[in-house]
Design a protein around this motif. Structure first.
Motif, PDB file in Angstrom:
ATOM      1  N   UNK A 412       0.797  -1.229   0.000  1.00 17.12           N
ATOM      2  CA  UNK A 412       0.000   0.000   0.000  1.00 17.12           C
ATOM      3  C   UNK A 412       0.827   1.275   0.000  1.00 17.12           C
ATOM      4  N   UNK A 413       2.150   1.155   0.045  1.00 15.95           N
ATOM      5  CA  UNK A 413       2.985   2.361   0.028  1.00 15.95           C
ATOM      6  C   UNK A 413       3.621   2.555  -1.339  1.00 15.95           C
ATOM      7  N   UNK A 414       3.898   3.809  -1.649  1.00 12.79           N
ATOM      8  CA  UNK A 414       4.505   4.137  -2.940  1.00 12.79           C
ATOM      9  C   UNK A 414       5.798   4.914  -2.700  1.00 12.79           C
ATOM     10  N   UNK A 415       6.864   4.488  -3.352  1.00 14.89           N
ATOM     11  CA  UNK A 415       8.153   5.176  -3.205  1.00 14.89           C
ATOM     12  C   UNK A 415       8.669   5.531  -4.589  1.00 14.89           C
ATOM     13  N   UNK A 416       9.078   6.783  -4.747  1.00 16.37           N
ATOM     14  CA  UNK A 416       9.668   7.141  -6.037  1.00 16.37           C
ATOM     15  C   UNK A 416      11.121   6.697  -6.013  1.00 16.37           C
ATOM     16  N   UNK A 417      11.506   5.780  -6.876  1.00 17.20           N
ATOM     17  CA  UNK A 417      12.885   5.286  -6.832  1.00 17.20           C
ATOM     18  C   UNK A 417      13.724   5.843  -7.993  1.00 17.20           C
ATOM     19  N   UNK A 418      13.101   6.598  -8.845  1.00 19.97           N
ATOM     20  CA  UNK A 418      13.858   7.354  -9.851  1.00 19.97           C
ATOM     21  C   UNK A 418      12.986   8.518 -10.326  1.00 19.97           C
ATOM     22  N   UNK A 419      13.535   9.700 -10.229  1.00 21.67           N
ATOM     23  CA  UNK A 419      12.815  10.867 -10.740  1.00 21.67           C
ATOM     24  C   UNK A 419      12.743  10.772 -12.262  1.00 21.67           C
ATOM     25  N   UNK A 420      11.701  11.314 -12.819  1.00 24.10           N
ATOM     26  CA  UNK A 420      11.650  11.437 -14.279  1.00 24.10           C
ATOM     27  C   UNK A 420      12.742  12.411 -14.708  1.00 24.10           C
ATOM     28  N   UNK A 421      13.303  12.178 -15.878  1.00 21.47           N
ATOM     29  CA  UNK A 421      14.276  13.143 -16.401  1.00 21.47           C
ATOM     30  C   UNK A 421      13.560  14.437 -16.779  1.00 21.47           C
ATOM     31  N   UNK A 422      14.342  15.488 -16.848  1.00 19.96           N
ATOM     32  CA  UNK A 422      13.769  16.787 -17.245  1.00 19.96           C
ATOM     33  C   UNK A 422      14.374  17.200 -18.592  1.00 19.96           C
ATOM     34  N   UNK A 423      13.837  18.242 -19.174  1.00 19.36           N
ATOM     35  CA  UNK A 423      14.425  18.762 -20.415  1.00 19.36           C
ATOM     36  C   UNK A 423      15.880  19.141 -20.183  1.00 19.36           C
ATOM     37  N   UNK A 424      16.159  19.702 -18.999  1.00 20.27           N
ATOM     38  CA  UNK A 424      17.528  20.111 -18.678  1.00 20.27           C
ATOM     39  C   UNK A 424      18.465  18.900 -18.688  1.00 20.27           C
ATOM     40  N   UNK A 425      17.971  17.748 -18.186  1.00 21.70           N
ATOM     41  CA  UNK A 425      18.804  16.530 -18.174  1.00 21.70           C
ATOM     42  C   UNK A 425      19.252  16.155 -19.588  1.00 21.70           C
ATOM     43  N   UNK A 426      18.403  16.465 -20.555  1.00 25.62           N
ATOM     44  CA  UNK A 426      18.711  16.077 -21.941  1.00 25.62           C
ATOM     45  C   UNK A 426      19.944  16.786 -22.485  1.00 25.62           C
ATOM     46  N   UNK A 427      20.221  17.975 -21.942  1.00 23.15           N
ATOM     47  CA  UNK A 427      21.339  18.754 -22.501  1.00 23.15           C
ATOM     48  C   UNK A 427      22.462  18.959 -21.495  1.00 23.15           C
ATOM     49  N   UNK A 428      22.286  18.362 -20.302  1.00 26.27           N
ATOM     50  CA  UNK A 428      23.205  18.609 -19.184  1.00 26.27           C
ATOM     51  C   UNK A 428      24.683  18.424 -19.535  1.00 26.27           C
ATOM     52  N   UNK A 429      25.027  17.405 -20.267  1.00 23.85           N
ATOM     53  CA  UNK A 429      26.447  17.107 -20.499  1.00 23.85           C
ATOM     54  C   UNK A 429      27.009  17.708 -21.784  1.00 23.85           C
ATOM     55  N   UNK A 430      26.232  18.563 -22.389  1.00 24.51           N
ATOM     56  CA  UNK A 430      26.702  19.139 -23.656  1.00 24.51           C
ATOM     57  C   UNK A 430      27.457  20.443 -23.420  1.00 24.51           C
ATOM     58  N   UNK A 431      28.366  20.722 -24.328  1.00 27.88           N
ATOM     59  CA  UNK A 431      29.130  21.958 -24.282  1.00 27.88           C
ATOM     60  C   UNK A 431      29.064  22.615 -25.647  1.00 27.88           C
ATOM     61  N   UNK A 432      28.977  23.905 -25.682  1.00 24.15           N
ATOM     62  CA  UNK A 432      28.975  24.609 -26.975  1.00 24.15           C
ATOM     63  C   UNK A 432      30.348  25.255 -27.153  1.00 24.15           C
ATOM     64  N   UNK A 433      31.071  24.945 -28.232  1.00 24.14           N
ATOM     65  CA  UNK A 433      32.373  25.573 -28.446  1.00 24.14           C
ATOM     66  C   UNK A 433      32.236  27.100 -28.558  1.00 24.14           C
ATOM     67  N   UNK A 434      33.279  27.789 -28.137  1.00 21.49           N
ATOM     68  CA  UNK A 434      33.264  29.259 -28.097  1.00 21.49           C
ATOM     69  C   UNK A 434      32.688  29.884 -29.374  1.00 21.49           C
ATOM     70  N   UNK A 435      33.175  29.364 -30.540  1.00 19.39           N
ATOM     71  CA  UNK A 435      32.790  30.043 -31.787  1.00 19.39           C
ATOM     72  C   UNK A 435      31.309  29.877 -32.121  1.00 19.39           C
ATOM     73  N   UNK A 436      30.605  29.022 -31.417  1.00 17.16           N
ATOM     74  CA  UNK A 436      29.170  28.851 -31.682  1.00 17.16           C
ATOM     75  C   UNK A 436      28.297  29.545 -30.640  1.00 17.16           C
ATOM     76  N   UNK A 437      28.965  30.102 -29.630  1.00 20.09           N
ATOM     77  CA  UNK A 437      28.177  30.717 -28.552  1.00 20.09           C
ATOM     78  C   UNK A 437      27.535  32.028 -29.006  1.00 20.09           C
TER      79      UNK A 437
END
Ligand code: LLP
Length: 437
Positions: A412-437
């Protein structure tokens, strides 16, 4: 088996027309947590483990079940199985890291990778993890890592390819001369005699012939061959074994007309034959190991999804949902069948035929083909069954769709064991090179 009983075995039943999973009202969960969502029943995982363990214990006490965590590597699932006494099969250093984070003892882990790098070996040896080698050439590199790190060479194992494979799809058959895994019969003596020369004192062996095997007889030829190889090996090199690992592959009934795997028959084919040879004193008193993934976690999880579009193109009816092969790849990848049922419909309503499709921009994004279901409406909820193995594990954020949350339900209990990803998570590890900023 009657359909209602088949559902009941998976913790599913309709109460007043509403689908309940592990005693929880699925519509209430969908409305509270949103969809799509993976719902995992703690009790189902525990009971599957206990069922299997009881069968093995009834024949041969020196056994262990190594959960193949590639099926579902959520920390809470690892902790549940750890608390039941399970051990673990890891296929990568990432999986070992996850196990260690879950507080699992290194002594409970066997590392069955393939195409190991020296860094893989370093990670394993540093963490005192037993390595199950996949080729003779890897032995020398492993030995060098032990020597470089000044660690004692204790135990080593090789994956043997018994040539007879089986599985629900050609991609999941892992034994045979043309298959990349393991060493073949005529290389086995060389492998273990080299290991002996290099100074290993203890030995294990391993096979894994494929995945999704629902007919226990499909294991028979491979196991007979495996045991013949082991006897020849023990005889020729005068060695005994600490363990014989028979791999995973134990299937579950995805379709209502399928019976569950006959565990008693599996026991006869694998464990009884093994035990007879042990009793004849053929190769020491090794531990009997199996490493199921699917069997322990698949049926313990459903995906809840909501229908957003009913489309009748005059030729075919489509029920379009908010989840596709981004959350469950198996139908698109292997043509696998996952049973799909309504959360809020009674049996007596008009039955129509639908393709249940997802929102991914590919026409192969079909979760269920030509399914007969009570007349569906936009807004209805559906449950996709048996998604606890290779469901989340093979999910992706394709089409920039964040992965859904996972929740665990218990008493009868509910535990969230993983949050849903967010839009921010989708781009978190990306980097934009200087010349494209
Ligand atoms: N042991 C080894 C060495 C394995 O490679 C595997 C699975 C297992 C154990 C566990 O197999 P199981 O008991 O879960 O059948 N993605 C596919 C399955 C691939 C399995 C890969 N290896 C699917 O969704 O059906």
């Amino acid at each position: 088996m009657k359909y209602v009983d088949w559902l009941k075995e998976k913790g599913l039943e309709y109460r007043d027309g509403v689908l309940h999973f592990a005693d929880m009202n699925t519509i209430e969960i969908a409305e509270k947590f949103g969809t799509p969502i993976y719902i995992i029943s703690e009790e189902m995982i525990r009971s599957q483990y206990k069922k299997l363990k009881r069968i093995l214990d009834s024949e041969y006490k020196n056994n262990s079940i190594h959960y193949a965590m590639k099926a579902n590597s959520n920390l809470s699932i690892l902790k549940i199985l750890d608390s039941e006494g399970a051990c673990f099969d890891c296929t990568s250093t990432g999986e070992i890291h996850t196990c260690l984070k879950a507080g699992i003892s290194p002594s409970k882990i066997i590392y069955t990778g393939n195409m190991f790098t020296n860094d893989d070996f370093k990670f394993a040896v540093k963490n005192d993890i037993l390595v199950n080698l996949d080729s003779i050439s890897q032995l020398k590199r492993l030995v060098k890592i032990y020597d470089d790190l000044g660690k004692e060479k204790e135990i080593v194992s090789f994956r043997i390819n018994p040539e007879f494979g089986a599985g629900h799809h050609s991609h999941t058959i892992t034994a045979g001369k043309t298959i990349k895994f393991g060493i073949l019969d005529d290389q086995v003596i060389e492998a273990y005699s080299k290991a002996k020369e290099f100074g290993f004192k203890k030995f294990g062996t391993h096979i894994h012939i494929g995945s999704g095997i629902i007919n226990a007889y499909d294991f028979e030829k491979a196991i007979d061959k495996y045991l013949t190889i082991i006897m020849k090996l023990a005889d020729t090199l005068d060695i005994t074994f600490e363990f014989l690992d028979f791999g995973g592959g134990l299937g579950i009934p995805y379709r209502p007309e399928e019976d569950p795997l006959d565990l008693e028959l599996y026991k006869t084919i694998a464990l009884k034959k093994f035990k007879e040879l042990v009793e004849k004193g053929n190769f020491g008193e090794p531990e009997f190991i199996i490493e199921p993934g699917r069997y322990l976690s698949a049926e313990a999880c459903i995906i809840l999804t909501q229908i957003n579009t009913i489309k009748d193109n005059g030729f075919k009816m489509f029920a379009g949902t908010n989840t596709g092969f981004n959350t469950l790849l198996r139908p698109a990848m292997y043509g696998s069948y996952h049973h799909i049922i309504t959360c809020n419909k009674k049996n007596k309503e008009k039955i129509l035929t639908y393709d249940i499709v997802g929102p991914i921009c590919e026409s192969g994004d079909i979760i269920g083909k030509e399914r007969k279901l009570p007349k569906l409406e936009e807004g209805d909820y559906l449950a996709i069954l048996d998604t606890g193995a290779y469901g989340f594990a093979m999910s992706s954020s394709y089409n920039s769709r964040p992965r859904p949350a996972e929740i665990l339900i218990d008493k009868g209990q509910v535990f969230k064991i993983r949050e849903a990803e967010t839009f921010e998570d989708l781009i978190r590890n990306q980097d934009i090179p200087e010349h494209l900023k």
